[in-house]
Design a protein around this motif. Sequence first.
Motif, short mmCIF file in Angstrom:
data_model
loop_
_atom_site.label_atom_id
_atom_site.label_comp_id
_atom_site.label_asym_id
_atom_site.label_seq_id
_atom_site.Cartn_x
_atom_site.Cartn_y
_atom_site.Cartn_z
N LYS A 114 -7.55 -3.10 6.67
CA LYS A 114 -8.77 -2.48 6.15
C LYS A 114 -8.53 -1.89 4.78
CE LYS A 114 -11.39 -0.81 10.16
NZ LYS A 114 -11.48 0.43 10.95
N ARG A 115 -7.35 -1.23 4.63
CA ARG A 115 -7.05 -0.63 3.33
C ARG A 115 -6.91 -1.72 2.27
NH1 ARG A 115 -5.67 4.42 2.88
NH2 ARG A 115 -4.35 3.98 1.10
N ALA A 167 -10.20 -2.99 1.19
CA ALA A 167 -10.93 -2.07 0.33
C ALA A 167 -10.26 -1.93 -1.03
CB ALA A 167 -11.04 -0.70 1.00
N GLY A 168 -9.16 -2.64 -1.22
CA GLY A 168 -8.47 -2.59 -2.51
C GLY A 168 -7.60 -1.37 -2.68
N LEU A 169 -7.18 -0.75 -1.57
CA LEU A 169 -6.32 0.43 -1.66
C LEU A 169 -4.88 0.04 -1.39
CD1 LEU A 169 -8.61 2.86 0.34
CD2 LEU A 169 -8.17 2.90 -2.11
N ILE A 205 -11.32 5.55 4.25
CA ILE A 205 -11.37 4.57 3.17
C ILE A 205 -12.47 4.92 2.18
CG2 ILE A 205 -11.86 2.15 2.66
CD1 ILE A 205 -10.10 1.40 4.95
N GLU A 222 -11.37 7.90 0.19
CA GLU A 222 -10.31 7.62 -0.77
C GLU A 222 -10.85 6.85 -1.97
OE1 GLU A 222 -6.68 6.37 1.00
OE2 GLU A 222 -5.86 5.56 -0.88
N LEU A 223 -11.72 5.87 -1.69
CA LEU A 223 -12.29 5.09 -2.79
C LEU A 223 -13.08 5.98 -3.74
CD1 LEU A 223 -13.51 1.87 -0.92
CD2 LEU A 223 -11.72 2.02 -2.67
N LYS A 235 -10.90 8.28 -5.88
CA LYS A 235 -10.31 7.57 -7.02
C LYS A 235 -11.32 7.41 -8.14
CE LYS A 235 -6.62 4.76 -5.71
NZ LYS A 235 -6.06 3.45 -5.47
#
Lengths: 411, 277
Positions: free
Chosen positions: A209-210, A213-215, B138, B141-142, B145
């Motif tokens: 999942k991360r 999401a591009g993490l 998520i 966090e996105l 950032k």
Amino acid sequence: MSKTSPDSTEATPRFTVGDLFKRLRTGNSGLIPILVGLAALVAYFDIRSHVFLSAANVTNLFIQATVFILLGMAEIWLLLLGEIDLSIGFVAGIGASTAVILVDNKYHWPVLVVLPLALAVTTLIGILHGTLVIRLRLPSFVVTLAGQLGWAGVLIFLIDHQGTGGVVSLHEKVLADLVNGNLTPMWTWIVSVGSVLLAAIFMIRGQAKRRAAGLESTPMAIVALKIGSLVIAALVLVLIFNTDRATFIVLHGMPFAIPIDIFILLAGSFILNKTKAGRYIYAIGGNSEAVRRAGVNVNRYRLLAFALAGLTAGIAGLLYASRLGGISDGIDGGTLVLYAVAAAVIGGTSLFGGRGKMIHAVIGGVIIATIYNGMALIGMSAATQYIATALVLLAAVTIDSVARRGNGTTR
Amino acid sequence: MTTTPESANSQTGNGSGVAPSKKSEHLLSLRGIAKHFGAVQALKHVDLDIPAGKVTALIGDNGAGKSTLIKTISGIWAPTAGDVFWNGEQVKVHTPGDASALGISTVYQDLALCDNLDIVQNMYLGHEETRGITLDEIAMELNTKKVLKDLSVSTVKSVRQLVGSLSGGQRQAVAVARAVMRDTQLVIMDEPTAALGVSQTHQVLELIKNLSDRGIAVIVISHNLTDVFKVADRLAVMHLGTLVSSGDISQYDTTSAVELITTGESKGAPSSLASSH
Ligand SMILES: Nc1ncnc2c1ncn2[C@@H]1O[C@H](COP(=O)(O)OP(=O)(O)OP(=O)(O)O)[C@@H](O)[C@H]1O
Ligand SMILES: [Mg+2]
């Protein structure tokens, strides 16, 4: 678990001794040093005693560890807030005696009523402690120090009132089997494979999942390494549990206590890591005024932690009564609480609040049980056992306080 | 949160009794605000109007009561006396939740961060995004950032770093970012640039201008008069627990501001609301 970027130390598979010291100092050492310590203990006892690593003894060790583990988890709810419960051994004792008295003896209440009732009683005790701490602004160690005496008194009163000579023994099957019963070897496999599979899916999905999401995500190799060690650990345990460990009858399978531990571990970790309540419990331990200023009802979450500590202590009490086959007015709640705090702290939970995990109680509890069990096997005196546990605890607290200094530039 | 019938009628209170003149002209109006800590009288009698979309600089010597005043507005404690009006309506701001519900967010002088939590967790403290009962890490966090990038906070390695491991300036940047992240109508900053380097200070001053361009009111406390004259539309000066002067920034210069800060009076400077009525 780790969410650091790929270039940080945590995500690199190799790390140096220097890294290890740095992580120790900043409290990010993870479980590695403590697992190394456990391995050293196990090796030592294995050399000194040929029965130490026998299937029967290892199974016994895990059963012994269960009470430390569960009481440690109960304590962690409060340690995270920067609070403590010194009466937790007797709270567990009250849960145990409520259950044993009502389910057996002269009352014979149905076990499905009695177990929740006993847990409700200990939860209410937790809420009572929390209310005194919050409303009267008393330090929790004072409230629960009073609790240690008070609940010890209530316990003696409850048990001596039964007129059975200070001991109430347990005959009811379900409660007795909580610890002494075993899963069949087949179910041992099913439960173990199922748990590992679930854990693996969880880890992989979380990282996927991360990535989606591009993490930054933990490299697959590390995830595989973690899952691999989990598989090996589970495999070893299943093989041990499924070995016939009795001489004249057939006795094998995973003790019920283990899935109970796992369930409580997962439930507690879920609340702490995945819900707002858990987030606030950590945050309050870090800076409660900041949490209040963020508009959170701080006292509600403090009370919740006290309630959860009481509930978990109650579960520990039920398993304790099950293991002892009853409950006596002489249970040593004072020593139990020391082992509970020791389990949490040895595992890596901070005494100063804000840092800790439920898994710490599992590792700390197993370490204490190992010392306890191993020393008894090689014929060391109780005196030596106490001193050894004290030294391990002292080492753990030292690491904790050094870690705090390494972190705390601003407080 | 909004006016109850009784509180609307009892707005005289211990305040000066002068209700804010026109509705909606001022976003926030304080009347006769006092705050005592036991025998210490930190705020004596403060009247202040904060217009919408403007930057108000609150200045004054150490211990003048600036932080005490903004903590009162932010609901850290209830005032000992006085009335608070929001868009002309009397409101009670007695808890941080009250302030946040009105649309007030604050960067405190001590930053109010949890060192044991990471940047994302601090940014969303008290306002976590959830999916069902679980936290949506998520999404948080996105967005963290993105917000930090918008503020050009580029020095932090990872948003999952513990705040306790950040430098003083980075911590301050996180606190500022947290306050401006959500939709608010009033952002209060207590010495937001005190620990910042040159370029970060510039960033925060730009951010303050940017907020007011978007119609968001800002109260900023600063000891740096150069910065104050750079960004502020209005000035409010505190001296020994009272608001001694407030008005348009054009009515002041550095000399009169310094005079007001040190002595509490200056010839030709606008008086405070209290004495003008
Ligand atoms: N919680 C408190 N308890 C007692 N006294 C307080 C408290 N908070 C502030 N004070 C007192 O109120 C007065 C004003 O303090 P305040 O922090 O508002 O000053 P300030 O204008 O923000 O100063 P600085 O520029 O140094 O930040 C001081 O005399 C201070 O000692
Ligand atoms: Mg201040």
